[in-house]
Design a protein around this motif. Sequence first.
Motif, PDB file in Angstrom:
ATOM      1  N   GLN A   1       0.846  -1.179   0.000  1.00  0.00           N
ATOM      2  CA  GLN A   1       0.000   0.000   0.000  1.00  0.00           C
ATOM      3  C   GLN A   1       0.892   1.243   0.000  1.00  0.00           C
ATOM      4  OE1 GLN A   1      -2.700   0.230   3.289  1.00  0.00           O
ATOM      5  NE2 GLN A   1      -3.574   2.163   2.654  1.00  0.00           N
ATOM      6  N   VAL A   2       0.607   2.153  -0.925  1.00  0.00           N
ATOM      7  CA  VAL A   2       1.395   3.370  -1.026  1.00  0.00           C
ATOM      8  C   VAL A   2       0.934   4.381   0.010  1.00  0.00           C
ATOM      9  CG1 VAL A   2       2.018   5.295  -2.509  1.00  0.00           C
ATOM     10  CG2 VAL A   2       1.800   2.998  -3.481  1.00  0.00           C
ATOM     11  N   GLN A   3       1.906   4.970   0.696  1.00  0.00           N
ATOM     12  CA  GLN A   3       1.601   6.031   1.652  1.00  0.00           C
ATOM     13  C   GLN A   3       2.551   7.193   1.436  1.00  0.00           C
ATOM     14  OE1 GLN A   3       1.634   4.222   5.628  1.00  0.00           O
ATOM     15  NE2 GLN A   3      -0.564   4.558   5.684  1.00  0.00           N
ATOM     16  N   LEU A   4       1.989   8.383   1.445  1.00  0.00           N
ATOM     17  CA  LEU A   4       2.763   9.617   1.396  1.00  0.00           C
ATOM     18  C   LEU A   4       2.407  10.416   2.644  1.00  0.00           C
ATOM     19  CD1 LEU A   4       2.167  10.645  -2.348  1.00  0.00           C
ATOM     20  CD2 LEU A   4       4.098   9.387  -1.415  1.00  0.00           C
ATOM     21  N   VAL A   5       3.418  10.777   3.414  1.00  0.00           N
ATOM     22  CA  VAL A   5       3.174  11.475   4.670  1.00  0.00           C
ATOM     23  C   VAL A   5       3.942  12.788   4.668  1.00  0.00           C
ATOM     24  CG1 VAL A   5       3.304  11.385   7.168  1.00  0.00           C
ATOM     25  CG2 VAL A   5       2.821   9.297   5.862  1.00  0.00           C
ATOM     26  N   GLU A   6       3.192  13.885   4.687  1.00  0.00           N
ATOM     27  CA  GLU A   6       3.802  15.210   4.721  1.00  0.00           C
ATOM     28  C   GLU A   6       4.061  15.642   6.162  1.00  0.00           C
ATOM     29  OE1 GLU A   6       0.662  15.410   1.316  1.00  0.00           O
ATOM     30  OE2 GLU A   6       0.805  14.609   3.356  1.00  0.00           O
ATOM     31  N   SER A   7       5.063  16.492   6.312  1.00  0.00           N
ATOM     32  CA  SER A   7       5.364  17.060   7.622  1.00  0.00           C
ATOM     33  C   SER A   7       6.056  18.401   7.429  1.00  0.00           C
ATOM     34  CB  SER A   7       6.250  16.117   8.434  1.00  0.00           C
ATOM     35  OG  SER A   7       7.482  15.918   7.779  1.00  0.00           O
ATOM     36  N   GLY A   8       6.139  19.157   8.511  1.00  0.00           N
ATOM     37  CA  GLY A   8       6.893  20.404   8.485  1.00  0.00           C
ATOM     38  C   GLY A   8       6.074  21.661   8.341  1.00  0.00           C
ATOM     39  N   GLY A   9       4.765  21.521   8.194  1.00  0.00           N
ATOM     40  CA  GLY A   9       3.933  22.713   8.094  1.00  0.00           C
ATOM     41  C   GLY A   9       3.888  23.460   9.424  1.00  0.00           C
ATOM     42  N   GLY A  10       3.335  24.673   9.375  1.00  0.00           N
ATOM     43  CA  GLY A  10       3.230  25.445  10.598  1.00  0.00           C
ATOM     44  C   GLY A  10       2.846  26.874  10.326  1.00  0.00           C
ATOM     45  N   LEU A  11       3.004  27.690  11.359  1.00  0.00           N
ATOM     46  CA  LEU A  11       2.677  29.111  11.285  1.00  0.00           C
ATOM     47  C   LEU A  11       3.968  29.916  11.253  1.00  0.00           C
ATOM     48  CD1 LEU A  11       0.729  31.559  11.536  1.00  0.00           C
ATOM     49  CD2 LEU A  11       0.867  31.234  14.021  1.00  0.00           C
ATOM     50  N   VAL A  12       4.107  30.758  10.234  1.00  0.00           N
ATOM     51  CA  VAL A  12       5.273  31.625  10.123  1.00  0.00           C
ATOM     52  C   VAL A  12       4.811  33.028   9.753  1.00  0.00           C
ATOM     53  CG1 VAL A  12       6.843  29.764   9.453  1.00  0.00           C
ATOM     54  CG2 VAL A  12       5.624  31.066   7.688  1.00  0.00           C
ATOM     55  N   GLN A  13       5.720  33.977   9.889  1.00  0.00           N
ATOM     56  CA  GLN A  13       5.411  35.352   9.499  1.00  0.00           C
ATOM     57  C   GLN A  13       5.857  35.591   8.064  1.00  0.00           C
ATOM     58  OE1 GLN A  13       7.193  37.917  12.461  1.00  0.00           O
ATOM     59  NE2 GLN A  13       5.365  37.793  13.745  1.00  0.00           N
ATOM     60  N   ALA A  14       5.260  36.580   7.445  1.00  0.00           N
ATOM     61  CA  ALA A  14       5.621  36.941   6.078  1.00  0.00           C
ATOM     62  C   ALA A  14       7.114  37.246   6.006  1.00  0.00           C
ATOM     63  CB  ALA A  14       4.809  38.139   5.615  1.00  0.00           C
ATOM     64  N   GLY A  15       7.751  36.751   4.948  1.00  0.00           N
ATOM     65  CA  GLY A  15       9.178  36.947   4.764  1.00  0.00           C
ATOM     66  C   GLY A  15      10.042  35.820   5.309  1.00  0.00           C
ATOM     67  N   GLU A  16       9.477  34.972   6.141  1.00  0.00           N
ATOM     68  CA  GLU A  16      10.233  33.873   6.721  1.00  0.00           C
ATOM     69  C   GLU A  16      10.257  32.671   5.783  1.00  0.00           C
ATOM     70  OE1 GLU A  16       9.750  34.773  11.483  1.00  0.00           O
ATOM     71  OE2 GLU A  16       8.521  33.213  10.579  1.00  0.00           O
ATOM     72  N   SER A  17      10.986  31.645   6.202  1.00  0.00           N
ATOM     73  CA  SER A  17      11.144  30.423   5.415  1.00  0.00           C
ATOM     74  C   SER A  17      10.596  29.220   6.166  1.00  0.00           C
ATOM     75  CB  SER A  17      12.618  30.183   5.092  1.00  0.00           C
ATOM     76  OG  SER A  17      13.156  31.243   4.332  1.00  0.00           O
ATOM     77  N   LEU A  18      10.273  28.194   5.389  1.00  0.00           N
ATOM     78  CA  LEU A  18       9.764  26.959   5.963  1.00  0.00           C
ATOM     79  C   LEU A  18      10.089  25.841   4.985  1.00  0.00           C
ATOM     80  CD1 LEU A  18       8.058  26.122   8.500  1.00  0.00           C
ATOM     81  CD2 LEU A  18       6.066  26.177   6.992  1.00  0.00           C
ATOM     82  N   ARG A  19      10.394  24.664   5.488  1.00  0.00           N
ATOM     83  CA  ARG A  19      10.605  23.504   4.621  1.00  0.00           C
ATOM     84  C   ARG A  19       9.617  22.413   4.995  1.00  0.00           C
ATOM     85  NH1 ARG A  19      15.913  19.624   4.040  1.00  0.00           N
ATOM     86  NH2 ARG A  19      15.085  18.812   6.012  1.00  0.00           N
ATOM     87  N   VAL A  20       8.868  21.973   4.024  1.00  0.00           N
ATOM     88  CA  VAL A  20       7.976  20.844   4.234  1.00  0.00           C
ATOM     89  C   VAL A  20       8.565  19.612   3.559  1.00  0.00           C
ATOM     90  CG1 VAL A  20       5.878  22.192   4.567  1.00  0.00           C
ATOM     91  CG2 VAL A  20       6.551  21.530   2.255  1.00  0.00           C
ATOM     92  N   SER A  21       8.255  18.458   4.127  1.00  0.00           N
ATOM     93  CA  SER A  21       8.811  17.198   3.655  1.00  0.00           C
ATOM     94  C   SER A  21       7.683  16.206   3.380  1.00  0.00           C
ATOM     95  CB  SER A  21       9.751  16.590   4.700  1.00  0.00           C
ATOM     96  OG  SER A  21      10.754  17.490   5.071  1.00  0.00           O
ATOM     97  N   CYS A  22       7.996  15.229   2.567  1.00  0.00           N
ATOM     98  CA  CYS A  22       7.038  14.155   2.281  1.00  0.00           C
ATOM     99  C   CYS A  22       7.826  12.862   2.166  1.00  0.00           C
ATOM    100  CB  CYS A  22       6.300  14.447   0.993  1.00  0.00           C
ATOM    101  SG  CYS A  22       5.262  13.091   0.403  1.00  0.00           S
ATOM    102  N   THR A  23       7.501  11.911   3.015  1.00  0.00           N
ATOM    103  CA  THR A  23       8.168  10.616   3.005  1.00  0.00           C
ATOM    104  C   THR A  23       7.220   9.569   2.446  1.00  0.00           C
ATOM    105  OG1 THR A  23       9.543  11.219   4.883  1.00  0.00           O
ATOM    106  CG2 THR A  23       9.326   8.882   4.392  1.00  0.00           C
ATOM    107  N   ALA A  24       7.719   8.770   1.505  1.00  0.00           N
ATOM    108  CA  ALA A  24       6.872   7.794   0.822  1.00  0.00           C
ATOM    109  C   ALA A  24       7.236   6.370   1.214  1.00  0.00           C
ATOM    110  CB  ALA A  24       7.020   7.961  -0.686  1.00  0.00           C
ATOM    111  N   SER A  25       6.254   5.504   1.143  1.00  0.00           N
ATOM    112  CA  SER A  25       6.474   4.074   1.335  1.00  0.00           C
ATOM    113  C   SER A  25       5.541   3.320   0.399  1.00  0.00           C
ATOM    114  CB  SER A  25       6.221   3.673   2.784  1.00  0.00           C
ATOM    115  OG  SER A  25       4.886   3.952   3.153  1.00  0.00           O
ATOM    116  N   GLY A  26       5.935   2.114   0.064  1.00  0.00           N
ATOM    117  CA  GLY A  26       5.074   1.270  -0.744  1.00  0.00           C
ATOM    118  C   GLY A  26       5.144   1.495  -2.235  1.00  0.00           C
ATOM    119  N   LEU A  27       6.089   2.329  -2.699  1.00  0.00           N
ATOM    120  CA  LEU A  27       6.242   2.473  -4.148  1.00  0.00           C
ATOM    121  C   LEU A  27       7.731   2.570  -4.450  1.00  0.00           C
ATOM    122  CD1 LEU A  27       5.410   6.085  -5.407  1.00  0.00           C
ATOM    123  CD2 LEU A  27       6.168   5.556  -3.122  1.00  0.00           C
ATOM    124  N   ILE A  28       8.064   2.417  -5.724  1.00  0.00           N
ATOM    125  CA  ILE A  28       9.462   2.531  -6.136  1.00  0.00           C
ATOM    126  C   ILE A  28       9.773   4.021  -6.223  1.00  0.00           C
ATOM    127  CG2 ILE A  28      11.189   1.910  -7.830  1.00  0.00           C
ATOM    128  CD1 ILE A  28       9.405  -0.435  -8.615  1.00  0.00           C
TER     129      ILE A  28
END
Length: 124
Positions: A1-28
């Motif tokens: 079974q394929v799963q994609l799980v995102e993480s890293g979201g949140g609340l930031v102020q304008a002008g700031e940076s953020l990195r979101v990630s997605c880890t996958a399983s069950g597929l090549i």
Amino acid sequence: QVQLVESGGGLVQAGESLRVSCTASGLIFSSSILGWFRQAPGKEREFVAAITWSGDRTVYGDPIKGRFTISRNNAENTVYLQMNSLKPEDTAIYYCAAQPSGGLSITSWGYTYWGQGTRVTVSS
């Protein structure tokens, strides 16, 4: 079974940076096209970025060009979206998507698998 799980979201102020990630399983993962989309309240889902299986080609949506960068680590089955110079209009739920084969796609129907999303809120 394929799963994609995102993480890293949140609340930031304008002008700031953020990195979101997605880890996958069950597929090549190493042969899959990966993409990021976003959906703001009351709006349709919007293409953000996509990357080929090798990482040698990327494509970006116009609203985020020059501010966001997509990358991937096939050894860790993870795709990243680095978001810089964030604006309030970047507020949305960000979704990771994967397509096991084919070329880069900027449309949602070009992807078979989807994550549940991670919320990004940018305050002014």
